[in-house]
Motif scaffolding. Structure first.
Motif: not given
Length: 405
Positions: A380-405
């Protein structure tokens, strides 16, 4: 702590932070203001200085007297003081003392106290008679000086005292943080210790007592003055800081993180206006997803400060939260200036935290990435995709099983 160590105000507290505090004080009170170092020399750009004082400082002798007067005004007492300056105006000062060492003062004033049977103009003439300044010019400038009741000036002095104490807290925390970092570098398990202490250092930056008292005071003033937008921003800032001062070791829900960045965007909206446009799209079924504290705000802050602010026309930033198989993916997408592949590689390869321009947390992308992996694993963690002059996308990956309380 070595008490013989000499500190300077400029090294202890960021000058830009001092400038912002000073400017806000001047805007709120209508008084002139400046922050000086331990010798009385201005450290910040003067705010709202009167034409009269500028005329006095235009001569070498007048400037020297002003600096000496500022120096003496700051050193007078441990608490704020109201006094008459060498040119006959009323000033106020609050000393800035860190670890029992005087490192400067917060100064304000350049007004006259309304008093009966007192010839302020004649007193001014006597105080400035040996200065080589045209009398007509000086008289015209003197007539522009504000006359204020003593109660209002004393209230301003009390607010200045709160502000100077806030500066002291920042300075003391910065000194302690710097010394702590130096000690940690000598230890073998540097990375793990940096992760733990860096988060705790966020909570040491300010003393909540002074901070929340100040924010509540400003909010009440905004309410009384009918400044609804100011009141909204102050409350957003209070909520933001209150959340940041909670226990950083606890996981939080995604809904709590979204509330945090909503407060952050409220503040940035006032600063940037229509230049920055934001959109948040969260799958309602994922609002209980568990995330480390302060995961989204540093990423969003980086997108605005380093991506969108640098574009004259501004741009958009969006946060989208979706489920992808057994993962929850949080995407922070901006239309900013973008990042080069070398810069992205540098971010993830950095061994030490570099100075950032983030104004709330100071945490970098690498820190967020490592904390996610600390809690959930290397997949898990972060991935970055970017194009100079156009913008950046930072994707944050987390485990789905941690979504319940």
């Amino acid at each position: 702590m070595d008490r013989s160590t000499k500190f300077t105000l400029g090294e202890t507290v960021n000058v830009q932070v001092l400038q912002e505090i000073q400017d806000k004080f001047s805007d709120a009170t209508g008084l002139a203001a400046v922050i000086v170092d331990s010798e009385g020399n201005p450290l910040t750009r003067p705010s709202n200085f009167t034409r009269f004082c500028k005329a006095i400082r235009s001569t070498a002798k007048g400037l020297e007297r002003c600096i000496n007067c500022d120096d003496q005004g700051g050193r007078r007492r441990q608490k704020p003081s109201v006094y008459q300056c060498h040119a006959g105006l009323t000033d106020l000062a609050a000393p800035i003392i860190v670890h029992d060492q005087y490192i400067g003062a917060f100064l304000g004033g350049q007004v006259l106290i309304s008093q009966k049977e007192y010839d302020a103009k004649e007193n001014m003439y006597q105080c400035t008679k040996d200065l080589d300044i045209d009398k007509e010019k000086l008289t015209a400038a003197f007539h522009e000086v504000k006359v204020m009741p003593k109660k209002r000036i004393q209230a301003a002095a009390d607010l200045m005292y709160i502000m100077s104490n806030y500066i002291v807290e920042i300075g003391a925390a910065n000194i302690s943080s710097n010394l702590l970092m130096e000690e940690m570098k000598a230890k073998a398990n540097l990375e793990a210790m940096l992760r733990a202490t860096e988060l705790k250092a966020l909570q040491l930056q300010v003393n909540p007592h002074f901070l929340f008292n100040t924010l509540n005071t400003i909010a009440r003033l905004a309410l009384l003055e009918g400044a609804a937008q100011t009141q909204e921003v102050v409350y957003a800032l209070a909520d933001l800081l209150r959340n940041n001062l909670r226990d950083m070791d606890d996981l939080r829900t995604l809904s709590e993180e979204i509330k945090l960045i909503t407060d952050y965007l409220t503040i940035q909206k006032v600063r940037f206006g229509e230049r920055i446009r934001a959109d948040i799209d969260v799958d309602p079924q994922l609002t209980n997803t568990k995330v480390p504290a302060l995961t989204l705000q540093p990423i969003l802050e980086n997108a605005i400060i380093h991506g969108l602010e640098r574009k004259v026309e501004g741009g958009k930033v969006g946060i989208v939260v979706r489920r992808q198989d057994d993962q929850v993916v949080i995407s922070v997408v901006d239309t900013g200036v973008g990042l080069s592949p070398d810069k992205i590689h540098e971010i993830f390869q950095a061994e030490t935290r570099k100075e950032t321009h983030g104004q709330t947390t100071g945490l970098g992308i690498l820190n967020v990435h490592k904390r996610i992996q600390h809690y959930f694993g290397k997949e898990y963690g972060l991935k970055i995709n970017s194009v100079l002059g156009e913008g950046t996308t930072v994707d944050i990956y987390l485990p789905y099983q941690f979504q319940t309380i």
